[in-house]
Structure formats: C-alpha cells, structure tokens
Design an enzyme around this catalytic site. Structure first.
Site, PDB file in Angstrom:
ATOM      1  N   HIS A 296      -7.311  -5.330  10.465  1.00  0.00           N
ATOM      2  CA  HIS A 296      -7.112  -5.051   9.037  1.00  0.00           C
ATOM      3  C   HIS A 296      -5.841  -5.736   8.518  1.00  0.00           C
ATOM      4  O   HIS A 296      -4.930  -6.043   9.279  1.00  0.00           O
ATOM      5  CB  HIS A 296      -7.115  -3.545   8.747  1.00  0.00           C
TER       6      HIS A 296
ATOM      7  N   GLU B  76      -9.804  -2.255   5.694  1.00  0.00           N
ATOM      8  CA  GLU B  76     -10.358  -1.986   7.020  1.00  0.00           C
ATOM      9  C   GLU B  76     -11.577  -2.876   7.286  1.00  0.00           C
ATOM     10  O   GLU B  76     -12.149  -3.441   6.344  1.00  0.00           O
ATOM     11  CB  GLU B  76     -10.781  -0.509   7.080  1.00  0.00           C
TER      12      GLU B  76
ATOM     13  N   ASP C  77       0.812  -1.227   0.000  1.00  0.00           N
ATOM     14  CA  ASP C  77       0.000   0.000   0.000  1.00  0.00           C
ATOM     15  C   ASP C  77       0.837   1.265   0.000  1.00  0.00           C
ATOM     16  O   ASP C  77       2.061   1.214   0.192  1.00  0.00           O
ATOM     17  CB  ASP C  77      -0.972  -0.010   1.194  1.00  0.00           C
TER      18      ASP C  77
ATOM     19  N   ASN D 249      -7.309  -3.550  14.699  1.00  0.00           N
ATOM     20  CA  ASN D 249      -8.724  -3.708  14.334  1.00  0.00           C
ATOM     21  C   ASN D 249      -8.922  -4.868  13.345  1.00  0.00           C
ATOM     22  O   ASN D 249      -9.998  -5.022  12.779  1.00  0.00           O
ATOM     23  CB  ASN D 249      -9.287  -2.403  13.747  1.00  0.00           C
TER      24      ASN D 249
END
Ligand code: PGA
Length: 238
Positions: free
Chosen positions: A138, A143, A67, A136
């Site tokens: 991801h 996400e 990314d 979280n």
C-alpha cells in the site's frame, strides 16, 4: 526511476533528508507532501538537526500529509497530527497554518476530503511527495485493490495494516477507517521520494518496482511516475 540502495537506516534517512533539503533550498516556498509511520522518523530527525544548525529554513514551506485516522482528534497522542507535531512541526520553523493534515473528526468526511483536494490545488500542487510503502504494497492508506483514479477519500483498513500499525496504539486498537490521499492525487506530485526500510518491505518493494502494474500492489503505479526516486535499505544486515 532512480533506485538508491542505502547502507543503513541512518544512511537512508540522511539521503532522504538531503533530497528534501535540496527541494527546500531550490524552491523555498515549495509544497511538501509528508508521510507518517516508522520509516520517516530518521528523515525528520535529520531535518530537525539541520534546522537547529541553521542549514534549512522552512518558513515559506507548505505541507500536506498523506492521511489521518477517522475519529482521532488532532490532540489525541495517537493521531497523525500529534505524530507530525512531535517529530517535525514543533522541531522546525514551519508555520502552523501552512501544515495540513486531513481532518479525521470532520462531521462531513466527504466534504473534508473535497476541501483537502481543493487546498492542495490552491497551493499549486505538491512539489515533492515523501512516501513509505506497506508490506502489502500500500501507499498512504490505499490498500490492495484500491482504485488508481481517486483523490482524497475515506478507506477501511485491512487487517494487515491494522496489525502493522498497532504498535503505535497503547491499547493495540487501531481505528478501522482513515482519510487518505488517493493514488491519482499522489501521482500528480511533481516528484516522489519513496523510502523503504527493513527486510519486511523487500518483497513489496520488488513487486512495486519490477512487477506488473496492478491494483493488487498499489505502489506498482509509481513505475509510471516521471520523477520517482526510491531509497531503500531492505537487505538483511550482515
Ligand atoms: P512504516 O509504514 O513506515 O511504519 O513501515 C509505511 C507504510 O505502511 O506506508
């Protein structure tokens, strides 16, 4: 799935570097998928050290990063381009033209995403993908709630991710969008190596590996990957 519990962050980093090194020895012209963040830093340091000792040769390797932030130029010190140069690319003999990172500054971001997918396909797909996990759940910048069937695409980051990544930004202002490999693309890698460090990742890792497979925990899809290795050090040090 193989889950390896490391004794320490150093142990995790050496084990991850060993697996990457074995991949490069077994297939010198392999395609590596690379990750950024805090967790891979020790792995990259170890690979650079082995390169200096002439124990690993990256001259035929191709890399694709997961990314990049939208709007950060490659020479921006806070871009993932800069992170990769600082922590790996400039430390080993990877060819600059063989190192790929999504272009967060492209005028046409959708075209940049399509080009990235095409370049990965052209390279023959990813042999070994290194992955971190967010607290979280991801993976890359996919996400919670992300669709599983995406290739490279543009995402808006969650507040929790902005907070977690703010330490990398001197002014604390993290760009709100990123280009990320999607989950379908990640799942197409022939092997996946997931590394998780610190008690803050324990809950997310547990839900990812042993919970139900759900878009709310994007990493849970990894349970379906045929060749997943997890190296973790998530217990409190005693
Ligand atoms: P970290 O990030 O390595 O900085 O903890 C991992 C991730 O959020 O994917």
């Amino acid at each position: 799935m193989r889950v390896i519990k490391a004794k320490s962050y150093q142990d995790l980093s050496r084990k991850a570097a060993n697996i990457i090194s074995a991949q490069v020895i077994l297939k010198p012209n392999c395609v590596l998928g690379l990750a950024t963040g805090n967790t891979p830093l020790g792995t990259y340091r170890q690979l650079a050290d082995w390169y200096r000792k002439d124990d690993i040769d990256f001259s035929q390797v191709t890399t694709f990063n997961l990314d990049e932030y939208v709007g950060l130029a490659p020479d921006d010190p806070q871009s993932y381009h800069s992170y990769m140069r600082r922590n790996l690319f400039d430390m080993v003999n990877l060819r600059p033209e063989a190192c790929h990172i999504p272009d967060g500054c492209a005028a046409d971001l959708s075209a940049a995403c399509r080009d990235y997918d095409a370049a990965i396909a052209q390279a023959g797909g990813i042999d070994l993908q290194l992955l971190g996990i967010g607290s979280n759940g991801h993976i890359a910048f996919n996400e919670p709630g992300a669709a599983f069937e995406k290739d490279t695409h543009v995402v808006t980051l969650r507040e929790s991710t902005l907070r977690a990544n703010s330490s990398f930004f001197s002014d604390g202002c993290v760009p709100r969008q990123a280009i990320t490999m999607g989950i379908r693309l990640i799942m197409q890698a022939r092997k996946i190596l997931l590394i998780a460090e610190g008690p803050g990742k324990r809950n997310a890792l547990h839900r990812a590996l042993y919970g139900s497979i759900s878009a709310e925990v994007p990493a849970s899809i990894l349970q379906l990957h045929p060749d997943l290795t997890v190296i973790c050090h998530v217990e409190e040090d005693t």
